[in-house]
Scaffold this motif. Structure first.
Motif, PDB file in Angstrom:
ATOM      1  N   ASP A   1      15.593  16.037   7.731  1.00  0.00           N
ATOM      2  CA  ASP A   1      16.801  16.474   7.026  1.00  0.00           C
ATOM      3  C   ASP A   1      16.366  17.021   5.667  1.00  0.00           C
ATOM      4  N   ASP A   2      16.359  18.340   5.530  1.00  0.00           N
ATOM      5  CA  ASP A   2      15.884  18.975   4.313  1.00  0.00           C
ATOM      6  C   ASP A   2      16.687  18.537   3.092  1.00  0.00           C
ATOM      7  N   LYS A   3      17.987  18.383   3.248  1.00  0.00           N
ATOM      8  CA  LYS A   3      18.841  17.991   2.126  1.00  0.00           C
ATOM      9  C   LYS A   3      18.503  16.584   1.640  1.00  0.00           C
ATOM     10  N   LYS A   4      18.313  15.662   2.575  1.00  0.00           N
ATOM     11  CA  LYS A   4      17.934  14.292   2.200  1.00  0.00           C
ATOM     12  C   LYS A   4      16.541  14.249   1.583  1.00  0.00           C
ATOM     13  N   ALA A   5      15.640  15.049   2.140  1.00  0.00           N
ATOM     14  CA  ALA A   5      14.266  15.089   1.607  1.00  0.00           C
ATOM     15  C   ALA A   5      14.282  15.551   0.160  1.00  0.00           C
ATOM     16  N   TRP A   6      15.032  16.618  -0.108  1.00  0.00           N
ATOM     17  CA  TRP A   6      15.119  17.109  -1.490  1.00  0.00           C
ATOM     18  C   TRP A   6      15.762  16.058  -2.401  1.00  0.00           C
ATOM     19  N   GLY A   7      16.820  15.431  -1.934  1.00  0.00           N
ATOM     20  CA  GLY A   7      17.478  14.410  -2.739  1.00  0.00           C
ATOM     21  C   GLY A   7      16.556  13.246  -3.050  1.00  0.00           C
ATOM     22  N   PHE A   8      15.707  12.872  -2.082  1.00  0.00           N
ATOM     23  CA  PHE A   8      14.781  11.766  -2.297  1.00  0.00           C
ATOM     24  C   PHE A   8      13.751  12.121  -3.361  1.00  0.00           C
ATOM     25  N   VAL A   9      13.124  13.309  -3.256  1.00  0.00           N
ATOM     26  CA  VAL A   9      12.063  13.703  -4.201  1.00  0.00           C
ATOM     27  C   VAL A   9      12.629  13.906  -5.601  1.00  0.00           C
TER      28      VAL A   9
ATOM     29  N   LYS B   1      20.149   6.287  -5.324  1.00  0.00           N
ATOM     30  CA  LYS B   1      19.984   7.355  -4.336  1.00  0.00           C
ATOM     31  C   LYS B   1      18.736   7.131  -3.487  1.00  0.00           C
ATOM     32  N   LEU B   2      17.679   6.628  -4.122  1.00  0.00           N
ATOM     33  CA  LEU B   2      16.457   6.331  -3.379  1.00  0.00           C
ATOM     34  C   LEU B   2      16.714   5.252  -2.332  1.00  0.00           C
ATOM     35  N   ALA B   3      17.516   4.274  -2.727  1.00  0.00           N
ATOM     36  CA  ALA B   3      17.825   3.185  -1.794  1.00  0.00           C
ATOM     37  C   ALA B   3      18.557   3.693  -0.561  1.00  0.00           C
ATOM     38  N   LYS B   4      19.262   4.810  -0.751  1.00  0.00           N
ATOM     39  CA  LYS B   4      20.001   5.397   0.385  1.00  0.00           C
ATOM     40  C   LYS B   4      19.169   6.449   1.113  1.00  0.00           C
ATOM     41  N   GLY B   5      17.902   6.542   0.758  1.00  0.00           N
ATOM     42  CA  GLY B   5      17.038   7.497   1.453  1.00  0.00           C
ATOM     43  C   GLY B   5      17.249   8.924   1.019  1.00  0.00           C
ATOM     44  N   GLY B   6      17.754   9.137  -0.220  1.00  0.00           N
ATOM     45  CA  GLY B   6      17.942  10.481  -0.736  1.00  0.00           C
ATOM     46  C   GLY B   6      19.303  11.062  -0.454  1.00  0.00           C
ATOM     47  N   ALA B   7      20.137  10.310   0.192  1.00  0.00           N
ATOM     48  CA  ALA B   7      21.475  10.831   0.558  1.00  0.00           C
ATOM     49  C   ALA B   7      22.421  10.776  -0.634  1.00  0.00           C
TER      50      ALA B   7
ATOM     51  N   ALA C   1       0.834  -1.194   0.000  1.00  0.00           N
ATOM     52  CA  ALA C   1       0.000   0.000   0.000  1.00  0.00           C
ATOM     53  C   ALA C   1       0.869   1.244   0.000  1.00  0.00           C
ATOM     54  N   THR C   2       0.263   2.359  -0.399  1.00  0.00           N
ATOM     55  CA  THR C   2       0.985   3.624  -0.417  1.00  0.00           C
ATOM     56  C   THR C   2       1.354   4.052   1.000  1.00  0.00           C
ATOM     57  N   SER C   3       2.579   4.504   1.153  1.00  0.00           N
ATOM     58  CA  SER C   3       3.010   5.045   2.455  1.00  0.00           C
ATOM     59  C   SER C   3       3.954   6.213   2.191  1.00  0.00           C
ATOM     60  N   ILE C   4       4.103   7.058   3.150  1.00  0.00           N
ATOM     61  CA  ILE C   4       5.004   8.201   3.025  1.00  0.00           C
ATOM     62  C   ILE C   4       6.410   7.760   3.449  1.00  0.00           C
ATOM     63  N   PRO C   5       7.391   7.833   2.540  1.00  0.00           N
ATOM     64  CA  PRO C   5       8.773   7.435   2.900  1.00  0.00           C
ATOM     65  C   PRO C   5       9.310   8.320   4.027  1.00  0.00           C
ATOM     66  N   PRO C   6      10.124   7.763   4.893  1.00  0.00           N
ATOM     67  CA  PRO C   6      10.654   8.519   6.047  1.00  0.00           C
ATOM     68  C   PRO C   6      11.315   9.845   5.695  1.00  0.00           C
ATOM     69  N   PRO C   7      12.098   9.944   4.604  1.00  0.00           N
ATOM     70  CA  PRO C   7      12.771  11.229   4.334  1.00  0.00           C
ATOM     71  C   PRO C   7      11.811  12.404   4.130  1.00  0.00           C
ATOM     72  N   ILE C   8      10.579  12.132   3.709  1.00  0.00           N
ATOM     73  CA  ILE C   8       9.656  13.252   3.446  1.00  0.00           C
ATOM     74  C   ILE C   8       8.473  13.242   4.411  1.00  0.00           C
ATOM     75  N   ASP C   9       8.567  12.467   5.465  1.00  0.00           N
ATOM     76  CA  ASP C   9       7.493  12.429   6.458  1.00  0.00           C
ATOM     77  C   ASP C   9       7.613  13.642   7.385  1.00  0.00           C
ATOM     78  N   TYR C  10       6.447  14.227   7.706  1.00  0.00           N
ATOM     79  CA  TYR C  10       6.454  15.379   8.626  1.00  0.00           C
ATOM     80  C   TYR C  10       6.682  14.929  10.070  1.00  0.00           C
ATOM     81  N   PRO C  11       7.406  15.671  10.886  1.00  0.00           N
ATOM     82  CA  PRO C  11       8.209  16.835  10.466  1.00  0.00           C
ATOM     83  C   PRO C  11       9.474  16.392   9.728  1.00  0.00           C
ATOM     84  N   ILE C  12       9.897  17.195   8.751  1.00  0.00           N
ATOM     85  CA  ILE C  12      11.070  16.860   7.949  1.00  0.00           C
ATOM     86  C   ILE C  12      12.317  16.883   8.848  1.00  0.00           C
TER      87      ILE C  12
END
Length: 616
Positions: free
Chosen positions: A581-589, A610-616, A568-579
């Motif tokens: 790590d902004d840098k990781k969140a941007w890298g993930f999206v 990069k997705l596998a690393k959580g946007g890092a 099922a659809t879920s929100i990945p941890p890097p973009i879950d509120y509250p954010i």
């Protein structure tokens, strides 16, 4: 040689056996399959869809040899002196009185919409089998009672029985049977490709479901009192809606009977008859109806001036409208036409059917030089031979009936006079006709006007009467410019022997409908019908007409395989509120976008990494 002959005889013998097998085995089997499966849609409901036999008595006024009292001016009018809420009906061909009816009040309109909505709440959940049975019952009754229906339409509109059969009954039967055959398929949920994003598309399906709007309305014109009323009803009922028809005051007598017929069909099948209602009022109360918040959709068939008022009223509640207005339809005749006499018959029918009161009637015949004089010669003889009258009352052969009223006679005469003053030739007609048996009938002479050009009012203004207008074009480009040279754009016809040339012309015409080597068959073919420019907007008829009476509900869901695996659809941890790590969140999206939409393989691979690393 003997060997060849023997083989030939053997082949002939085998062929004869095959033919016999085809005629007595294969062909009957195919016919049985066609009757059992193809013509019944779908077969599993076939027995439940048998039409109910109805007995609906017709009014005395429509019976043969009826003798009603005649009205004479100033009483030959739909208005009743000192009674503003009364509508008087009379036969426009004979002046015979048909009855006086109460106009629908605002309070009655409110109640009609309440009753219709209550009935629709149940009807919207009905299955297609029951809806088809309604249409089949109506179709069977029309087929078995064509003469009666034609006489009712003729009595109220003044047209001939032949015009009623072709313009009222045939097109209604076509709409009924086309929807019976194809309606369910059209209204089934439409499966869509889903997201183009590689990752999301792997998980999600998309579909559109078509659900009824609720209570819809149709404001219809008087020129086809049976078909204009039945067409919207058929489409509304099959799509699960309730409908209120606002008929013209000119044809309230027949409209009441036609509505009663539909309600008898509903009652016979134990369906709430409040699904279908009739409203009839004068213009001063029409704004209240078209601005009513209880209406979900309006179909308007009529003139441009009235359309402005309808659309303005509907805008108060943001009610969507389909607006079909007048036309200035042209019929283009190319020089390579082979059978000019057969073509002249098409033009005569397209011009003088229903005394020219036809929104897709032929208003302008645009001819190239070679065909022009031949047609003028033929029409000069044929138009003069047309016989006027009421064929439901006379024993004589009648070609053309009356017009609905005489309130446009002065306008028609003025259009002809303006054209003649600017160089047109009036070959026949151009004025009202006083019938010897029915002097109070609204007859206008069949008119032939030739050498018309674009400087004349009749070239630009809709005639909506029995006037055949001939225009000479210098070449194909000139013919196209003439056809496009008005503010209207409803329909056109083109006649020529070269399909390539004709097809090229079709692509250059500014109109919503075109018939090739025929007249107005786009309407019979159940294609979407409507115009461009000042001929209106929106479509009714065909698939688009049915879908236009529905809410297109978009639904997205997980694919069956995903549901089966519990994904099922879920929100990945890097973009879950509250954010966190902004840098990781941007890298993930940004990686998600690259993986989903980039066509470069190496970039996609890097994005997945990069997705596998959580946007890092």
């Amino acid at each position: 040689m003997i060997f060849i002959d023997l083989k030939f005889q053997e082949w002939q013998w085998q062929y004869q056996i095959s033919t016999t097998f085809f005629v007595f085995v294969i062909l009957p089997t195919l016919l049985w399959i066609y009757a059992k499966y193809i013509t019944s849609s779908p077969n599993k409901y076939n027995k439940l869809e048998e039409p109910i036999k109805l007995v609906v008595p017709i009014p005395d006024e429509a019976k043969p040899h009826w003798k009603g009292k005649r009205l004479y001016p100033p009483n030959l009018t739909i208005r009743v002196p000192n009674e503003p809420n009364k509508i008087q009906s009379y036969c426009p061909a004979t002046g015979q009185y048909l009855g006086t009816f109460s106009a629908t009040s605002k309070e009655e309109m409110n109640q009609q919409i309440i009753n219709a909505k209550k009935a629709q709440n149940s009807w919207k959940n009905s299955n297609f089998s029951l809806r088809r049975q309604v249409l089949k019952t109506l179709s069977r009754y029309i087929l078995d009672n064509q003469q009666d229906i034609a006489r009712i339409a003729c009595r109220d509109s003044g047209k001939t029985k032949l015009d009623a059969s072709m313009g009222e009954i045939m097109v209604t039967l076509e709409k009924l049977n086309w929807i019976i055959a194809h309606g369910e398929r059209i209204l089934r949920p439409s499966q869509r490709p889903g997201p183009s994003n590689l990752l999301i598309g792997m998980m999600k399906n998309g579909e559109v479901r078509y659900e009824p709007l609720g209570v819809v309305a149709a404001l219809v014109s008087w020129n086809y009192p049976f078909h204009n009323l039945m067409g919207p009803i058929i489409a509304a009922l099959f799509t699960g809606n309730a409908i209120i028809i606002k008929c013209s005051e000119q044809v309230i007598w027949s409209s009441k009977w036609f509505i009663d017929l539909v309600r008898v069909v509903l009652r016979s099948l134990k369906i709430d008859e409040d699904l279908v209602q009739l409203c009839c009022c004068y213009p001063e109360d029409a704004d209240y109806f078209s601005s009513h918040p209880g209406l979900s959709h309006i179909t308007f068939i009529g003139s441009k001036p009235v359309a402005h008022k309808v659309v303005e009223s509907a805008a108060k509640e943001l009610t969507p409208c389909v607006v079909e207005l007048g036309g200035k339809d042209s019929l283009i005749v190319l020089d390579d036409i082979k059978d000019i006499k057969a073509l002249s018959s098409v033009i005569m029918r397209g011009t003088f059917q229903s005394a020219g009161q036809n929104c897709i009637g032929i208003e302008r015949v645009i001819c190239l030089p070679k065909s022009y004089e031949k047609l003028v010669e033929i029409f000069s003889e044929r138009v003069n031979q047309l016989r006027l009258g009421s064929d439901i009352d006379q024993l004589d052969e009648i070609d053309m009936g009356a017009m609905i009223s005489d309130n446009r006679f002065k306008q028609l005469e003025a259009l002809v006079e303006d054209a003649v003053s600017k160089g047109a030739r009036l070959i026949h007609g151009g004025k009202p006709y006083q019938h010897p048996n029915y002097p109070q009938g609204h007859y206008f002479e069949p008119t032939l006007l030739v050498d018309v050009d674009s400087s004349m009012r009749i070239f630009q203004e809709e005639v909506f009467g029995p006037v055949l207008t001939m225009i000479k074009a210098t070449d194909v480009d000139d013919a196209i410019n003439l056809a496009n040279g008005t503010e209207y754009g409803l329909g056109n016809s083109i006649f020529g022997s070269s399909f390539k040339q004709v097809n090229d012309i079709v692509n250059r015409l500014d109109s919503g409908n075109v018939a090739i080597n025929d007249f107005a068959t786009f309407y019979v073919a159940q294609l979407p019908f409507g115009g461009v420019k000042k001929s209106g907007y929106g479509k009714f008829g065909g698939e688009e007409g049915l879908l236009g009476l529905c809410v297109a509900k978009s639904v997205v869901m997980d694919k069956p395989l995903m549901r089966w695996f519990g994904v099922a659809t879920s929100i990945p941890p890097p973009i879950d509120y509250p954010i966190k790590d902004d840098k990781k969140a941007w890298g993930f999206v940004s990686s998600l976008n690259t993986a989903g939409y980039d066509s470069r393989v190496w970039e996609v691979v890097k994005a997945f990494k990069k997705l596998a690393k959580g946007g890092a």
